[in-house]
Write a protein that holds these residues in place. Structure first.
Motif, PDB file in Angstrom:
ATOM      1  N   ILE A   1      64.456  50.376  -7.256  1.00 50.81           N
ATOM      2  CA  ILE A   1      63.114  50.093  -6.764  1.00 50.81           C
ATOM      3  C   ILE A   1      63.009  48.645  -6.975  1.00 50.81           C
ATOM      4  N   SER A   2      62.151  47.878  -6.231  1.00 47.81           N
ATOM      5  CA  SER A   2      61.892  46.386  -6.245  1.00 47.81           C
ATOM      6  C   SER A   2      60.423  46.306  -5.841  1.00 47.81           C
ATOM      7  N   THR A   3      59.735  45.233  -6.396  1.00 50.78           N
ATOM      8  CA  THR A   3      58.418  45.022  -6.144  1.00 50.78           C
ATOM      9  C   THR A   3      58.506  44.547  -4.529  1.00 50.78           C
ATOM     10  N   PHE A   4      59.600  43.900  -4.122  1.00 50.52           N
ATOM     11  CA  PHE A   4      59.792  43.570  -2.788  1.00 50.52           C
ATOM     12  C   PHE A   4      59.741  44.912  -1.809  1.00 50.52           C
ATOM     13  N   ASP A   5      59.928  45.938  -2.251  1.00 53.57           N
ATOM     14  CA  ASP A   5      59.983  47.230  -1.444  1.00 53.57           C
ATOM     15  C   ASP A   5      59.906  48.291  -2.378  1.00 53.57           C
TER      16      ASP A   5
ATOM     17  N   GLU B   1      68.542  46.900   3.313  1.00 55.77           N
ATOM     18  CA  GLU B   1      69.560  45.919   3.132  1.00 55.77           C
ATOM     19  C   GLU B   1      69.529  45.104   1.563  1.00 55.77           C
ATOM     20  N   TRP B   2      68.259  45.266   1.092  1.00 50.26           N
ATOM     21  CA  TRP B   2      68.091  44.575  -0.488  1.00 50.26           C
ATOM     22  C   TRP B   2      68.938  45.482  -1.271  1.00 50.26           C
ATOM     23  N   SER B   3      68.837  46.728  -1.269  1.00 49.59           N
ATOM     24  CA  SER B   3      69.393  47.646  -2.161  1.00 49.59           C
ATOM     25  C   SER B   3      70.838  47.626  -2.005  1.00 49.59           C
ATOM     26  N   ALA B   4      71.313  47.070  -1.138  1.00 47.49           N
ATOM     27  CA  ALA B   4      72.764  46.850  -1.030  1.00 47.49           C
ATOM     28  C   ALA B   4      73.298  45.787  -2.154  1.00 47.49           C
ATOM     29  N   TYR B   5      72.393  45.018  -2.615  1.00 46.35           N
ATOM     30  CA  TYR B   5      72.716  44.004  -3.735  1.00 46.35           C
ATOM     31  C   TYR B   5      72.788  44.955  -5.041  1.00 46.35           C
ATOM     32  N   PRO B   6      71.947  45.630  -5.383  1.00 47.34           N
ATOM     33  CA  PRO B   6      72.158  46.270  -6.745  1.00 47.34           C
ATOM     34  C   PRO B   6      73.235  47.630  -6.718  1.00 47.34           C
TER      35      PRO B   6
ATOM     36  N   VAL C   1      62.578  33.634  -2.746  1.00 46.81           N
ATOM     37  CA  VAL C   1      63.903  33.992  -2.034  1.00 46.81           C
ATOM     38  C   VAL C   1      64.227  33.090  -0.901  1.00 46.81           C
ATOM     39  N   GLY C   2      65.328  32.706  -0.837  1.00 49.49           N
ATOM     40  CA  GLY C   2      65.592  31.886   0.486  1.00 49.49           C
ATOM     41  C   GLY C   2      65.092  30.372   0.273  1.00 49.49           C
ATOM     42  N   ALA C   3      64.933  29.968  -1.235  1.00 46.91           N
ATOM     43  CA  ALA C   3      64.514  28.558  -1.108  1.00 46.91           C
ATOM     44  C   ALA C   3      65.776  27.749  -1.824  1.00 46.91           C
TER      45      ALA C   3
ATOM     46  N   LEU D   1      67.583  28.859  -4.362  1.00 47.54           N
ATOM     47  CA  LEU D   1      67.723  29.196  -5.738  1.00 47.54           C
ATOM     48  C   LEU D   1      68.622  30.258  -5.978  1.00 47.54           C
ATOM     49  N   SER D   2      69.051  30.980  -5.149  1.00 44.72           N
ATOM     50  CA  SER D   2      69.919  32.053  -5.183  1.00 44.72           C
ATOM     51  C   SER D   2      69.382  33.251  -6.039  1.00 44.72           C
ATOM     52  N   SER D   3      68.362  33.872  -5.367  1.00 39.40           N
ATOM     53  CA  SER D   3      67.642  34.957  -5.813  1.00 39.40           C
ATOM     54  C   SER D   3      68.727  36.122  -5.615  1.00 39.40           C
ATOM     55  N   SER D   4      69.668  36.201  -4.562  1.00 38.47           N
ATOM     56  CA  SER D   4      70.842  36.978  -4.680  1.00 38.47           C
ATOM     57  C   SER D   4      71.687  37.085  -5.934  1.00 38.47           C
ATOM     58  N   ALA D   5      72.283  35.937  -6.332  1.00 40.38           N
ATOM     59  CA  ALA D   5      72.970  35.885  -7.661  1.00 40.38           C
ATOM     60  C   ALA D   5      72.118  36.532  -8.862  1.00 40.38           C
TER      61      ALA D   5
HETATM   62  P1  ADP Z   1      68.793  33.247  -1.739  1.00 34.77           P
HETATM   63  O1  ADP Z   1      69.050  31.636  -1.122  1.00 34.77           O
HETATM   64  O2  ADP Z   1      67.619  33.308  -2.284  1.00 34.77           O
HETATM   65  O3  ADP Z   1      69.995  33.809  -2.754  1.00 34.77           O
HETATM   66  P2  ADP Z   1      69.845  35.258   0.061  1.00 34.77           P
HETATM   67  O4  ADP Z   1      69.819  35.527   1.371  1.00 34.77           O
HETATM   68  O5  ADP Z   1      71.343  34.992  -0.421  1.00 34.77           O
HETATM   69  O6  ADP Z   1      68.789  34.224  -0.441  1.00 34.77           O
HETATM   70  O7  ADP Z   1      69.545  36.770  -0.756  1.00 34.77           O
HETATM   71  C1  ADP Z   1      68.079  37.040  -0.687  1.00 34.77           C
HETATM   72  C2  ADP Z   1      68.143  38.463  -0.536  1.00 34.77           C
HETATM   73  O8  ADP Z   1      68.396  39.093  -1.519  1.00 34.77           O
HETATM   74  C3  ADP Z   1      66.835  39.040  -0.268  1.00 34.77           C
HETATM   75  O9  ADP Z   1      66.455  39.112   1.265  1.00 34.77           O
HETATM   76  C4  ADP Z   1      66.966  40.551  -0.727  1.00 34.77           C
HETATM   77  O10 ADP Z   1      67.497  41.466   0.094  1.00 34.77           O
HETATM   78  C5  ADP Z   1      67.749  40.240  -2.028  1.00 34.77           C
HETATM   79  N1  ADP Z   1      66.827  40.133  -3.311  1.00 34.77           N
HETATM   80  C6  ADP Z   1      66.785  39.233  -4.129  1.00 34.77           C
HETATM   81  N2  ADP Z   1      65.901  39.209  -5.101  1.00 34.77           N
HETATM   82  C7  ADP Z   1      65.405  40.443  -4.920  1.00 34.77           C
HETATM   83  C8  ADP Z   1      64.646  41.227  -5.749  1.00 34.77           C
HETATM   84  N3  ADP Z   1      63.936  40.809  -6.806  1.00 34.77           N
HETATM   85  N4  ADP Z   1      64.200  42.613  -5.312  1.00 34.77           N
HETATM   86  C9  ADP Z   1      64.871  42.959  -3.960  1.00 34.77           C
HETATM   87  N5  ADP Z   1      65.826  42.241  -3.556  1.00 34.77           N
HETATM   88  C10 ADP Z   1      65.989  40.985  -3.750  1.00 34.77           C
END
Ligand code: ADP
Ligand code: MG
Length: 396
Positions: free
Chosen positions: A69-73, A99-104, A135-137, A139-143
């Protein structure tokens, strides 16, 4: 106004599920100081970890399931660990889960793939995420979300992977579970970062070294200037640049552009068409600039790297042609207002630029860039300092 506290938010979110926190982890975003588009040419990059972090609060479960679960969703996504390999790898970017849950969840899957762990023997968990990484700035929120998840599950499952292996797991999740074709730089920076240091990474050997930046002692700050221009045309542009690099290497008879040195550029000019030559020249000189930046930091300190940052920007603007007017304006204005050096950072076609500035003139440089954007009729940029910070860690 109280500052957002993502660690507390993650805890609260987990508690709201009725679960008790058993451990807390976090991993940072990253900014690339220098070395752009060199990663997929087997070259060098030099990123550092941001103070912005993604936090995860973890509760164990005894039913072999993962719930994220994330504060995003705030709608939890739940799967049995044994079912992860039916979800991934994703085919044609088609996600069976949000899609966001595919990261964790992708990280969980990639950990199992990498270690050949038996899913039936792995402890289930609830994972709640909160973050102050924009996100998307760029700074790699994905990593950051990958690094936090990989660190938490590595320990929960007793897998014993080291930080480099966890970075590779994060990349695999992003490539194969999310379906985003990215290199290894972001994950390495997020896993390995140290305060006031940057990660010198050889993308061929994956050897890394933490190199002191010395910004704090020198009274320097690094400003991120996010243009808020989204990477609208980046998909096609990125693919074209990669194709030019492959063509350049082929014509020059080397496996990768990493294998060319600045001294090879005269021959490259004879053999390559103008556009391909300029693409190659960017990569070859950028690799050299990364090496020179590391060397310069060691011999002369951070004030001496300004010219390398400036040259990197010019190379991306004129040779690799991935800048946009907003990035050029941010860089020119920052340098005009006294920055020691500045360059666009990230893949280009939008996103952010960075400027190395005297800490005392942070405000003046930021105001000058904002004013210039208004005068040019551009949307307002988002400008903030970033202090090179620690990599992924257990917080509680
Ligand atoms: P960025 O340049 O920030 O890495 P990306 O498109 O590579 O952009 O990754 C952003 C995606 O990662 C978001 O759209 C979301 O799906 C996922 N993500 C990142 N941080 C979180 C978070 N805290 N909670 C949920 N999803 C996240
Ligand atoms: Mg990303």
């Amino acid at each position: 106004m109280t500052e957002p506290d993502p660690r507390a938010e993650a805890r609260d979110l987990l508690t709201s599920l009725g679960s008790a926190v058993s451990s807390e982890w976090s991993a940072p975003g990253r900014v690339n100081l220098i070395g752009e588009h060199t990663d997929y040419n087997d070259g060098f990059v030099f990123p550092f970890a941001t103070p912005h972090r993604t936090h995860v609060a973890v509760a164990t479960r005894d039913d072999g399931r993962l719930r994220v679960i994330s504060t995003f969703d705030a709608v939890p996504v739940e799967v049995a660990i044994a079912d992860l390999d039916a979800l991934f790898p994703t085919v044609d970017g088609d996600h069976a889960v949000p899609e966001w849950s595919a990261y964790p969840l992708g990280v969980a899957w990639a950990l199992i793939q990498a270690t050949e762990a038996d899913p039936a023997k792995l402890t289930g968990a609830d994972l709640a995420f909160a973050s102050d990484v924009p996100v998307g700035a760029g700074l790699s929120s994905s990593a950051a979300i990958e690094g936090a998840t990989a660190s938490a599950l590595n320990e929960l499952w007793g897998l014993g992977l080291d930080r480099v292996a966890l970075a590779q797991v994060g990349r695999r999740a992003e490539n194969e579970a999310v379906g985003a074709p990215t290199g290894i730089m972001d994950q390495m920076a997020s896993m390995l970062g140290e305060p006031d240091a940057a990660t010198f990474l050889d993308c061929r050997s994956l050897q890394t070294e933490e190199v002191d930046l010395g910004f704090a002692a020198a009274g320097l700050s690094l400003l991120v200037m996010d243009t808020n221009v989204k990477h609208a045309h980046s998909t096609g542009g990125y693919g074209e640049r990669r194709a030019s690099c492959e063509k350049g290497a082929r014509v020059m008879g080397v496996p990768m552009l990493r294998d060319l040195a600045v001294a090879d550029l005269d021959r490259a000019a004879e053999l390559l068409d103008d556009v391909t030559f300029r693409r190659v020249r960017h990569i070859v000189t950028e690799n050299q600039r990364v090496l020179d930046t590391v060397q310069t930091l060691r011999t002369s300190g951070p004030r001496a790297i300004g010219a390398l940052l400036d040259a990197s920007h010019v190379s991306m603007r004129d040779d690799f042609e991935i800048s946009v007017p907003e990035l050029d304006l941010a860089v020119e204005t920052a340098v005009g207002a006294g920055a020691i050096g500045a360059r666009m950072t990230g893949g280009g076609f939008g996103g952010a630029a960075i400027a190395l500035v005297e800490t005392a003139s942070v405000e003046a440089v930021a105001r000058a860039v904002e004013k210039a954007f208004t005068a040019a009729g551009f949307a307002a940029p988002t400008i903030f300092p970033v202090t090179p910070s620690a990599g992924a860690r257990r917080d509680g």
